[in-house]
Design a protein around this motif. Structure first.
Motif, PDB file in Angstrom:
ATOM      1  N   ASP A 132      23.809  -0.541  49.912  1.00 26.86           N
ATOM      2  CA  ASP A 132      24.836  -1.548  50.180  1.00 26.86           C
ATOM      3  C   ASP A 132      26.061  -1.316  49.285  1.00 26.86           C
ATOM      4  OD1 ASP A 132      25.578  -3.897  51.712  1.00 26.86           O
ATOM      5  OD2 ASP A 132      25.484  -4.999  49.826  1.00 26.86           O
ATOM      6  N   ASP A 133      26.426  -0.036  49.131  1.00 26.40           N
ATOM      7  CA  ASP A 133      27.574   0.402  48.317  1.00 26.40           C
ATOM      8  C   ASP A 133      27.388   0.159  46.837  1.00 26.40           C
ATOM      9  OD1 ASP A 133      28.935   1.415  50.443  1.00 26.40           O
ATOM     10  OD2 ASP A 133      30.243  -0.317  50.724  1.00 26.40           O
ATOM     11  N   LEU A 134      26.188  -0.211  46.398  1.00 31.61           N
ATOM     12  CA  LEU A 134      25.896  -0.363  44.980  1.00 31.61           C
ATOM     13  C   LEU A 134      25.299   0.931  44.451  1.00 31.61           C
ATOM     14  CD1 LEU A 134      24.300  -3.926  44.928  1.00 31.61           C
ATOM     15  CD2 LEU A 134      26.501  -3.286  43.940  1.00 31.61           C
ATOM     16  N   PRO A 135      25.861   1.503  43.374  1.00 27.73           N
ATOM     17  CA  PRO A 135      25.291   2.740  42.824  1.00 27.73           C
ATOM     18  C   PRO A 135      23.995   2.456  42.075  1.00 27.73           C
ATOM     19  CG  PRO A 135      27.126   1.995  41.479  1.00 27.73           C
ATOM     20  CD  PRO A 135      27.067   1.072  42.667  1.00 27.73           C
ATOM     21  N   PHE A 170      11.765  -1.190  43.871  1.00 25.26           N
ATOM     22  CA  PHE A 170      13.075  -1.805  44.031  1.00 25.26           C
ATOM     23  C   PHE A 170      12.970  -3.313  43.831  1.00 25.26           C
ATOM     24  CE2 PHE A 170      13.098   2.003  46.670  1.00 25.26           C
ATOM     25  CZ  PHE A 170      14.303   2.606  46.329  1.00 25.26           C
ATOM     26  N   VAL A 171      13.874  -3.836  43.002  1.00 24.61           N
ATOM     27  CA  VAL A 171      13.985  -5.281  42.831  1.00 24.61           C
ATOM     28  C   VAL A 171      15.388  -5.681  43.271  1.00 24.61           C
ATOM     29  CG1 VAL A 171      13.899  -7.218  41.245  1.00 24.61           C
ATOM     30  CG2 VAL A 171      12.337  -5.282  40.924  1.00 24.61           C
ATOM     31  N   PHE A 172      15.468  -6.394  44.393  1.00 18.52           N
ATOM     32  CA  PHE A 172      16.753  -6.819  44.955  1.00 18.52           C
ATOM     33  C   PHE A 172      17.020  -8.271  44.557  1.00 18.52           C
ATOM     34  CE2 PHE A 172      15.626  -3.303  47.646  1.00 18.52           C
ATOM     35  CZ  PHE A 172      16.834  -2.737  48.021  1.00 18.52           C
ATOM     36  N   GLU A 173      18.236  -8.524  44.129  1.00 21.12           N
ATOM     37  CA  GLU A 173      18.698  -9.888  43.944  1.00 21.12           C
ATOM     38  C   GLU A 173      19.678 -10.205  45.066  1.00 21.12           C
ATOM     39  OE1 GLU A 173      20.336 -10.266  40.031  1.00 21.12           O
ATOM     40  OE2 GLU A 173      18.378 -10.587  39.117  1.00 21.12           O
ATOM     41  N   TYR A 174      19.488 -11.344  45.707  1.00 22.74           N
ATOM     42  CA  TYR A 174      20.333 -11.686  46.849  1.00 22.74           C
ATOM     43  C   TYR A 174      20.819 -13.125  46.714  1.00 22.74           C
ATOM     44  CZ  TYR A 174      16.345 -14.338  48.677  1.00 22.74           C
ATOM     45  OH  TYR A 174      15.321 -15.249  48.830  1.00 22.74           O
ATOM     46  N   ASN A 175      21.962 -13.366  47.328  1.00 21.91           N
ATOM     47  CA  ASN A 175      22.538 -14.712  47.374  1.00 21.91           C
ATOM     48  C   ASN A 175      22.868 -15.005  48.830  1.00 21.91           C
ATOM     49  OD1 ASN A 175      23.978 -17.088  47.185  1.00 21.91           O
ATOM     50  ND2 ASN A 175      25.206 -16.432  45.427  1.00 21.91           N
ATOM     51  N   ILE A 180      23.153  -8.759  45.946  1.00 23.90           N
ATOM     52  CA  ILE A 180      23.944  -8.891  44.725  1.00 23.90           C
ATOM     53  C   ILE A 180      23.676  -7.730  43.771  1.00 23.90           C
ATOM     54  CG2 ILE A 180      24.497 -10.365  42.767  1.00 23.90           C
ATOM     55  CD1 ILE A 180      25.352 -11.425  45.523  1.00 23.90           C
ATOM     56  N   SER A 181      22.430  -7.355  43.598  1.00 27.76           N
ATOM     57  CA  SER A 181      22.121  -6.265  42.665  1.00 27.76           C
ATOM     58  C   SER A 181      20.842  -5.573  43.100  1.00 27.76           C
ATOM     59  CB  SER A 181      21.978  -6.782  41.226  1.00 27.76           C
ATOM     60  OG  SER A 181      20.817  -7.583  41.097  1.00 27.76           O
ATOM     61  N   VAL A 182      20.678  -4.342  42.610  1.00 31.06           N
ATOM     62  CA  VAL A 182      19.476  -3.553  42.885  1.00 31.06           C
ATOM     63  C   VAL A 182      19.010  -2.931  41.580  1.00 31.06           C
ATOM     64  CG1 VAL A 182      18.448  -1.696  44.231  1.00 31.06           C
ATOM     65  CG2 VAL A 182      20.368  -3.002  45.179  1.00 31.06           C
ATOM     66  N   ASN A 183      17.774  -3.149  41.219  1.00 21.84           N
ATOM     67  CA  ASN A 183      17.180  -2.522  40.042  1.00 21.84           C
ATOM     68  C   ASN A 183      16.068  -1.587  40.495  1.00 21.84           C
ATOM     69  OD1 ASN A 183      18.720  -3.909  38.035  1.00 21.84           O
ATOM     70  ND2 ASN A 183      17.490  -5.748  38.431  1.00 21.84           N
ATOM     71  N   GLY A 215      27.662 -14.843  42.517  1.00 21.64           N
ATOM     72  CA  GLY A 215      28.451 -14.675  43.730  1.00 21.64           C
ATOM     73  C   GLY A 215      28.655 -13.220  44.087  1.00 21.64           C
ATOM     74  N   PHE A 216      28.913 -12.965  45.375  1.00 23.64           N
ATOM     75  CA  PHE A 216      29.093 -11.597  45.847  1.00 23.64           C
ATOM     76  C   PHE A 216      30.289 -10.933  45.174  1.00 23.64           C
ATOM     77  CE2 PHE A 216      30.867  -8.469  48.797  1.00 23.64           C
ATOM     78  CZ  PHE A 216      29.757  -7.679  49.059  1.00 23.64           C
ATOM     79  N   GLU A 217      31.341 -11.701  44.917  1.00 25.15           N
ATOM     80  CA  GLU A 217      32.552 -11.129  44.324  1.00 25.15           C
ATOM     81  C   GLU A 217      32.338 -10.702  42.875  1.00 25.15           C
ATOM     82  OE1 GLU A 217      32.438 -15.554  43.743  1.00 25.15           O
ATOM     83  OE2 GLU A 217      32.182 -14.158  45.433  1.00 25.15           O
ATOM     84  N   ASN A 218      31.249 -11.143  42.245  1.00 28.23           N
ATOM     85  CA  ASN A 218      30.978 -10.788  40.849  1.00 28.23           C
ATOM     86  C   ASN A 218      29.804  -9.831  40.709  1.00 28.23           C
ATOM     87  OD1 ASN A 218      32.983 -12.642  39.968  1.00 28.23           O
ATOM     88  ND2 ASN A 218      31.513 -14.327  40.135  1.00 28.23           N
ATOM     89  N   ARG A 219      29.391  -9.235  41.799  1.00 25.25           N
ATOM     90  CA  ARG A 219      28.154  -8.456  41.720  1.00 25.25           C
ATOM     91  C   ARG A 219      28.311  -7.155  40.935  1.00 25.25           C
ATOM     92  NH1 ARG A 219      26.546  -5.418  47.274  1.00 25.25           N
ATOM     93  NH2 ARG A 219      28.446  -4.243  47.675  1.00 25.25           N
TER      94      ARG A 219
END
Length: 601
Positions: A132-135, A170-175, A180-183, A215-219
């Motif tokens: 999702d475009d997150l490195p 994979f640990v996904f954080e979603y809102n 929001i984030s991927v670990n 928020g998505f804008e602060n991910r």
């Protein structure tokens, strides 16, 4: 008829497949998912940890992919130039669907494959991916435990215990309906034994979805290393540089105003003396070279091309920094490079205009050659350096190798956009730019240059002149180098804008002082001296790159070394043109100002 029906079915099936593909990828582009939508894991590149630019396609190593394997073509020119090679990993992840220890593929490794993986693990190979475009980055494997290594210092390198990670967690954080984030965590290490004939390895994965209030804008904030870039040392260095610039600018202004005012008073007093008394008086200083100060500089064509290139790069840098601040371009992969390329093409008009205007002002007539040199100077230098680097990348089969089609795109951009805009700027600058309107006439015979102390020689002035501009950007250069040559995301472009403005001010002041110092010693060769005084800062930057390479990095091998010094050379060359242009413009305005207010017989 049956053939026609079969063809129609094939075409219809292709259209439906295309539409389904677009639908499945639409979530990734608008970042909005429904429960159960596929979340694509794009594998990018793999390479040694300390050699960031030495990257290879992920599946060049003997890994396997899951059941879904859709190739990803480069979306932007910047992605292609940065060597991004995104391929669908095939790992079946669905939005908000937890998975526990599930196998997604199995790989049969031959003896050669095992040795390749052992080499990768032993050299600390890391890989990068985008979700999702997150490195997201991960490590291939690990060596023996530290305790075991401490007890086996004399162990044969061939029999060193090396382990390959076969599980991705994979640990996904979603809102709501956005990621929001991927670990990423690794597990289930399997030993890769030396001289093992073959082995079968199952690759497994787990997925956990965790809600968050971010928020998505602060991910992207979680990916930014604020402790490093917003450290007190960084703030203090910026403040110190700012105060130093204010002090030096004020000091230079006071010194110049008082000194020039004193010179004007003395020269005006000499105007009232008789010719005999004036001849007996002391004749020295910058007024004595009034007949040569506006003489055409040597190598006018090269100077004009450098001035045009420098003006373009100054505007390009300022606009790009502002655009990055306003648009948060660092949050989108390769966007800054793509924006820089197209902004460079659009600002080609500035290079042509500045070059032609300068060339005509000093009486140049062969404007066609000047136009060609201006249009080719920067692209030619970059092409030579990048061509050598690209040849190495091809030799090493690296993902950094620029493809033929990407190369054609860059050439087409230069031919159909940069070249015509430079020509248009040249025509405008030649016909509507400044004509020869110097306040003093030029003597037909140059005035002899008197002998002077060594520190008043042009070479000494040029060498010493670059120290102060380099000192004003020293700290920021460190942060930029650390970001570019390691795995940190540079995001403090507000700092960069401030340092950029301070650098231009310092360069202008240094150029004015050095020009006045030179003219006051009755040396009229100020054109190239004013340019090179500030441009010499680029030499200090390149020298600093050697220090940084030897003390701050762990880069190894010809491939990474060539990338490092090649791209640093491009940075230094750009600074050479930019600061030289700023210094020469400031000196030109200063020289014109003092000579237009002096009564010359």
């Amino acid at each position: 008829m049956s053939i026609w029906k079969s063809k129609s079915r094939i075409v219809l099936a292709a259209i439906l497949a295309f539409l389904l593909l677009q639908t499945s990828l639409a979530d990734e582009h608008d970042h909005v998912y429904d429960e159960g939508n596929e979340v694509v894991v794009w594998m990018n590149t793999v390479g040694p940890l300390h050699n960031r630019q030495e990257t290879y396609p992920y599946f060049q190593l003997p890994f396997c992919s899951g059941p879904y394997n859709i190739q990803h073509h480069h979306e932007t020119l910047g992605e292609a130039l940065q060597g991004m090679d995104l391929v669908n990993s095939g790992i079946p992840i669905e939005f908000k669907k937890n998975v526990s220890n599930k196998m997604y593929c199995e790989k049969m490794l031959a003896s050669k494959d095992i040795e390749v993986l052992r080499y990768a693990v032993d050299n600390q190979y890391w890989y990068t991916m985008f979700i999702d475009d997150l490195p997201v980055s991960g490590v291939i494997g690990k060596g023996a435990e530290e305790e075991q290594q401490a007890n086996n210092n004399e162990i044969d390198p061939h029999f060193k215990p090396l382990y390959l990670y076969t599980h991705k967690s994979f640990v996904f954080e979603y809102n709501g309906n956005q990621i929001i984030s991927v670990n990423l965590k690794h597990g289930n290490p399997i030993e890769l034994k030396y001289n093992q004939k073959s082995m079968t390895i199952p690759f497994t994965y787990s997925v956990e979805w965790v809600p968050t209030s971010v928020g998505f804008e602060n991910r992207f904030e979680s990916l930014l290393e604020a402790d490093f870039f917003e450290h007190k040392v960084h703030w203090l260095s910026i403040f110190s540089s700012f105060m130093m610039v204010l002090f030096l600018t004020g000091l230079v202004s006071v010194i110049l105003l008082r000194t020039v005012k004193r010179d004007f008073t003395r020269y005006d007093r000499e105007e009232g003396l008789a010719d005999f008394d004036r001849d007996l008086g002391d004749e020295y200083g910058w007024k004595q070279v009034h007949g040569d100060v506006f003489r055409q500089p040597p190598r006018l064509m090269i100077m004009s091309a450098l001035m045009g290139t420098g003006s373009q790069l100054v505007i390009l840098s300022g606009v790009l920094i502002l655009y990055t601040i306003l648009g948060d371009l660092y949050a989108e992969r390769a966007t800054i490079l793509t924006a820089a390329i197209f902004l460079y093409a659009l600002t080609s008009f500035v290079a042509g205009y500045t070059s032609a205007r300068y060339y005509v002002k000093y009486g140049g007539r062969d404007w066609v050659k000047t136009f060609v040199m201006t249009a080719s100077l920067w692209p030619g230098a970059v092409s030579l350096i990048c061509g050598f680097i690209n040849a190495l990348a091809i030799y090493y089969s690296s993902s950094r190798a620029i493809s033929f089609y990407t190369l054609l795109s860059v050439i087409a951009l230069w031919i159909f956009l940069c070249f015509p805009l430079t020509l248009l700027g040249t025509i405008v600058g030649r016909n509507w730019g400044n004509q020869i309107d110097f306040p003093c006439r030029v003597n037909p015979i140059p005035r002899p240059i008197p002998e002077k102390v060594w520190y008043a020689e042009p070479l000494a002035i040029v060498t010493l002149g670059g120290i102060l501009p380099f000192g004003s950007i020293f700290i920021e250069i460190y942060f930029i180098f650390t970001s570019f040559w390691t795995y940190k995301i540079y995001y403090v472009y507000g700092f960069m804008l401030l340092v950029f403005i301070l650098l231009l001010i310092v360069s202008a002041c240094v150029s004015i002082v050095s020009t006045y110092f030179l003219l006051n010693s009755e040396d009229h060769r100020w054109h190239w001296v004013s340019f090179m005084t500030c441009a010499s800062t680029a030499g200090y930057i390149y020298l600093y790159s050697f220090y940084y390479f030897m003390t701050k990095t762990k880069m190894t091998g010809m491939f990474q070394t060539s990338f490092y010094f090649g791209y640093t050379a491009i940075l230094s060359l750009g600074m050479f043109c930019m600061l030289g242009f700023v210094g020469h413009v400031a000196a030109s305005k200063f020289v014109r100002k003092i000579y237009q207010n002096v009564k010359i017989d």
